[in-house]
Design a protein around this motif. Structure first.
Motif, mmCIF file in Angstrom:
data_model
loop_
_atom_site.group_PDB
_atom_site.id
_atom_site.type_symbol
_atom_site.label_atom_id
_atom_site.label_comp_id
_atom_site.label_asym_id
_atom_site.label_seq_id
_atom_site.Cartn_x
_atom_site.Cartn_y
_atom_site.Cartn_z
ATOM 1 N N MET A 1 0.653 -0.947 -0.210
ATOM 2 C CA MET A 1 -0.414 -0.039 -0.187
ATOM 3 C C MET A 1 0.416 1.164 0.015
ATOM 4 O O MET A 1 0.988 1.804 -0.514
ATOM 5 N N LEU A 2 2.120 1.569 1.033
ATOM 6 C CA LEU A 2 2.464 2.391 0.747
ATOM 7 C C LEU A 2 3.664 2.697 -0.417
ATOM 8 O O LEU A 2 3.556 3.987 -1.369
ATOM 9 N N ASN A 3 3.516 1.939 -1.381
ATOM 10 C CA ASN A 3 4.472 1.492 -2.245
ATOM 11 C C ASN A 3 3.360 1.894 -3.357
ATOM 12 O O ASN A 3 3.734 2.213 -4.647
ATOM 13 N N ASN A 4 2.083 2.552 -3.195
ATOM 14 C CA ASN A 4 1.100 2.212 -4.284
ATOM 15 C C ASN A 4 1.062 3.801 -4.189
ATOM 16 O O ASN A 4 1.111 4.546 -6.026
ATOM 17 N N LEU A 5 0.965 4.207 -3.537
ATOM 18 C CA LEU A 5 0.961 6.176 -3.123
ATOM 19 C C LEU A 5 2.474 6.184 -4.294
ATOM 20 O O LEU A 5 2.643 6.968 -4.638
ATOM 21 N N LYS A 6 3.536 5.165 -3.576
ATOM 22 C CA LYS A 6 4.566 6.155 -4.285
ATOM 23 C C LYS A 6 4.593 5.750 -5.359
ATOM 24 O O LYS A 6 5.125 6.300 -6.108
ATOM 25 N N THR A 7 3.901 4.908 -5.824
ATOM 26 C CA THR A 7 4.046 4.633 -7.505
ATOM 27 C C THR A 7 3.148 6.018 -7.553
ATOM 28 O O THR A 7 3.569 6.520 -9.730
ATOM 29 N N LYS A 8 1.916 6.205 -7.220
ATOM 30 C CA LYS A 8 1.878 7.890 -8.107
ATOM 31 C C LYS A 8 2.351 9.131 -7.618
ATOM 32 O O LYS A 8 1.956 9.952 -8.759
ATOM 33 N N LYS A 9 3.035 8.871 -7.009
ATOM 34 C CA LYS A 9 4.817 9.908 -7.665
ATOM 35 C C LYS A 9 5.342 9.424 -8.722
ATOM 36 O O LYS A 9 5.588 10.486 -9.434
ATOM 37 N N VAL A 10 5.433 8.519 -9.012
ATOM 38 C CA VAL A 10 6.107 7.960 -9.519
ATOM 39 C C VAL A 10 5.481 8.494 -10.585
ATOM 40 O O VAL A 10 5.880 9.007 -11.845
ATOM 41 N N ILE A 11 4.660 8.610 -10.721
ATOM 42 C CA ILE A 11 3.476 8.749 -12.169
ATOM 43 C C ILE A 11 3.458 10.436 -12.492
ATOM 44 O O ILE A 11 3.043 10.461 -13.549
ATOM 45 N N ASN A 259 0.195 -0.422 5.870
ATOM 46 C CA ASN A 259 1.246 -1.511 4.604
ATOM 47 C C ASN A 259 1.270 -2.643 6.081
ATOM 48 O O ASN A 259 1.316 -3.534 6.355
ATOM 49 N N THR A 260 1.184 -1.785 7.445
ATOM 50 C CA THR A 260 1.092 -3.112 8.621
ATOM 51 C C THR A 260 -0.543 -4.519 9.038
ATOM 52 O O THR A 260 -0.885 -4.549 9.530
ATOM 53 N N THR A 261 -1.521 -3.147 8.130
ATOM 54 C CA THR A 261 -2.767 -3.416 8.591
ATOM 55 C C THR A 261 -3.243 -4.412 7.616
ATOM 56 O O THR A 261 -4.283 -4.802 8.011
ATOM 57 N N LEU A 262 -2.202 -4.544 6.208
ATOM 58 C CA LEU A 262 -3.618 -5.164 5.220
ATOM 59 C C LEU A 262 -3.278 -6.705 5.538
ATOM 60 O O LEU A 262 -2.659 -7.035 6.061
ATOM 61 N N SER A 263 -4.295 -6.752 4.933
ATOM 62 C CA SER A 263 -5.172 -8.445 4.661
ATOM 63 C C SER A 263 -4.514 -9.236 3.908
ATOM 64 O O SER A 263 -4.118 -7.917 2.615
ATOM 65 N N ASP A 264 -3.942 -10.692 4.153
ATOM 66 C CA ASP A 264 -4.457 -10.887 2.125
ATOM 67 C C ASP A 264 -4.852 -10.592 1.338
ATOM 68 O O ASP A 264 -4.281 -10.273 0.162
ATOM 69 N N LYS A 265 -5.962 -10.468 1.524
ATOM 70 C CA LYS A 265 -6.794 -10.178 0.377
ATOM 71 C C LYS A 265 -6.471 -8.381 0.091
ATOM 72 O O LYS A 265 -6.362 -8.201 -1.635
ATOM 73 N N GLN A 266 -5.568 -7.821 0.579
ATOM 74 C CA GLN A 266 -5.936 -5.967 -0.127
ATOM 75 C C GLN A 266 -4.623 -6.177 -0.072
ATOM 76 O O GLN A 266 -4.262 -5.233 -1.472
ATOM 77 N N ARG A 267 -3.131 -7.185 0.391
ATOM 78 C CA ARG A 267 -2.298 -7.021 0.163
ATOM 79 C C ARG A 267 -2.181 -7.411 -1.488
ATOM 80 O O ARG A 267 -1.575 -6.426 -2.500
ATOM 81 N N GLN A 268 -3.010 -8.451 -2.156
ATOM 82 C CA GLN A 268 -3.011 -8.780 -3.552
ATOM 83 C C GLN A 268 -3.167 -7.928 -4.570
ATOM 84 O O GLN A 268 -2.915 -7.459 -5.341
ATOM 85 N N SER A 269 -4.513 -7.409 -3.401
ATOM 86 C CA SER A 269 -5.065 -6.531 -4.584
ATOM 87 C C SER A 269 -4.029 -4.664 -4.880
ATOM 88 O O SER A 269 -3.820 -4.452 -5.918
ATOM 89 N N VAL A 270 -3.014 -4.768 -4.116
ATOM 90 C CA VAL A 270 -2.376 -3.734 -4.902
ATOM 91 C C VAL A 270 -1.122 -4.679 -5.208
ATOM 92 O O VAL A 270 -0.804 -3.620 -6.370
ATOM 93 N N ASN A 271 -0.248 -5.403 -5.681
ATOM 94 C CA ASN A 271 0.435 -5.927 -6.253
ATOM 95 C C ASN A 271 -0.311 -5.845 -7.378
ATOM 96 O O ASN A 271 0.437 -5.972 -8.627
ATOM 97 N N ASP A 272 -1.884 -6.351 -7.356
ATOM 98 C CA ASP A 272 -2.331 -6.283 -8.607
ATOM 99 C C ASP A 272 -2.273 -4.957 -9.542
ATOM 100 O O ASP A 272 -2.214 -4.650 -10.760
ATOM 101 N N GLN A 273 -2.274 -3.855 -8.656
ATOM 102 C CA GLN A 273 -2.848 -2.237 -9.219
ATOM 103 C C GLN A 273 -1.167 -2.302 -9.410
ATOM 104 O O GLN A 273 -0.473 -1.697 -10.777
ATOM 105 N N PHE A 274 0.294 -2.806 -8.994
ATOM 106 C CA PHE A 274 1.785 -2.710 -9.225
ATOM 107 C C PHE A 274 1.862 -3.559 -10.620
ATOM 108 O O PHE A 274 2.251 -2.650 -11.707
ATOM 109 N N ASP A 275 1.295 -4.701 -11.088
ATOM 110 C CA ASP A 275 1.610 -5.623 -12.030
ATOM 111 C C ASP A 275 1.038 -4.766 -13.030
ATOM 112 O O ASP A 275 1.365 -4.865 -14.141
ATOM 113 N N GLU A 276 -0.427 -4.285 -12.600
ATOM 114 C CA GLU A 276 -1.136 -3.544 -13.855
ATOM 115 C C GLU A 276 0.100 -2.155 -15.005
ATOM 116 O O GLU A 276 -0.462 -2.005 -15.858
#
Length: 287
Positions: A1-11, A259-276
């Motif tokens: 999740m934290l990286n997702n925000l970071k990704t927004k910074k990159v974008i 990032n410390t609060t994410l469930s497995d499902k949420q973590r997978q969602s974030v990884n899917d966003q990274f892959d996209e």
């Protein structure tokens, strides 16, 4: 999740990538047609003559070729690195280092394009210069008017709504505890819009003085314009720089906590966003 925000910074670091995600068209189509899309944007500010239009298109095409071959692969690697960090044990120090690194992407673009853009600016007639400066001033005034139409509380509430919507895009659905973390961070966040408007006005005022100075040689004019284009922080107040740093630290801490609060499902969602995002960059690089 934290990286997702970071990704927004990159974008957001590069205008080309920003356009990709703001446009409803396909990413490859948008990126590959930046030349004529940018012309529509420039037309809102200034009417260029035939020679200047040709010069602008050359700048865009050359910059795009450089950007595709050097910067997009760097963005891709950056996102892959962030994804790797996201799926390992993170520290706030690591995260901040990555975010600060990502912010340099926009500066890289300015470093590459500032001189040809300054040369184009130096070719403007007195009438064109007045038109450009007037339209930029108009935009700043409109932003300021829009800003003043809201109370601080309204702006904070709007920001919270945007924050919740953004994070939900990445994790699908937030828990109450996660929303509470975002709400707390939003309360602590310092509204820097007025300082950003001040920065924009300061930068514009410098450009106005440069164009007014009849004693400058062509080379001096180009050199001073290139400084205005490239060295953004030179025109930022100490208050803005300080607020930016404080808000950055809040942002880092929030991402770390989430990032410390994410469930497995949420973590997978974030990884899917990274892959996209990575797939999108692959499509653009290869198109």
């Amino acid at each position: 999740m934290l990286n997702n925000l970071k990704t927004k910074k990159v974008i957001n670091a590069c205008f080309a990538i920003s356009m990709v995600f703001l446009c409803s068209c396909s990413a490859s189509f948008t990126y590959n047609n930046l030349s004529w899309l940018s012309s529509f944007w420039v037309d809102d500010y200034i009417d260029l003559n035939k020679t200047q239009n040709k010069q602008l298109k050359q700048i865009i095409n050359t910059t795009q070729a450089w950007h595709r071959s050097t910067q997009l692969p760097a963005y891709k690697q950056d996102i892959q690195n962030i994804k790797s960090l996201f799926n390992s044990t993170l520290s706030t120090e690591q995260l901040k280092k990555q975010v600060v690194f990502a912010k340099k992407h926009w500066q890289n673009l300015l470093e590459y394009a500032h001189m040809p853009l300054a040369e184009l600016g130096a070719s403007l007639s007195s009438e064109q210069r007045g038109e450009l400066l007037s339209n930029i001033q108009k935009q700043i005034d409109e932003e300021r008017e829009e800003f003043n139409e809201q109370t601080p509380l309204e702006r904070k509430n709007d920001r919270l709504e945007e924050q919740i919507e953004y994070y939900e895009k990445w994790v699908d659905e937030l828990t109450n505890d996660q929303k509470a973390l975002i709400i707390t961070a939003n309360e602590q966040h310092k509204d820097s819009k007025s300082l950003w408007l001040e920065y924009k006005q300061n930068r514009l005022n410098v450009a106005i003085e440069i164009f007014k100075n009849k004693n400058l040689t062509q080379n001096e004019l180009i050199a001073q314009l290139s400084t205005v284009i490239k060295e953004r922080e030179r025109y930022m107040s100490e208050a803005l720089l300080k607020t930016n740093e404080e808000n950055l630290n809040l942002y880092i801490n929030l991402l770390y906590q989430l990032n410390t609060t994410l469930s497995d499902k949420q973590r997978q969602s974030v990884n899917d966003q990274f892959d996209e995002l990575i797939d999108t960059l692959n499509d653009i690089i290869q198109s």
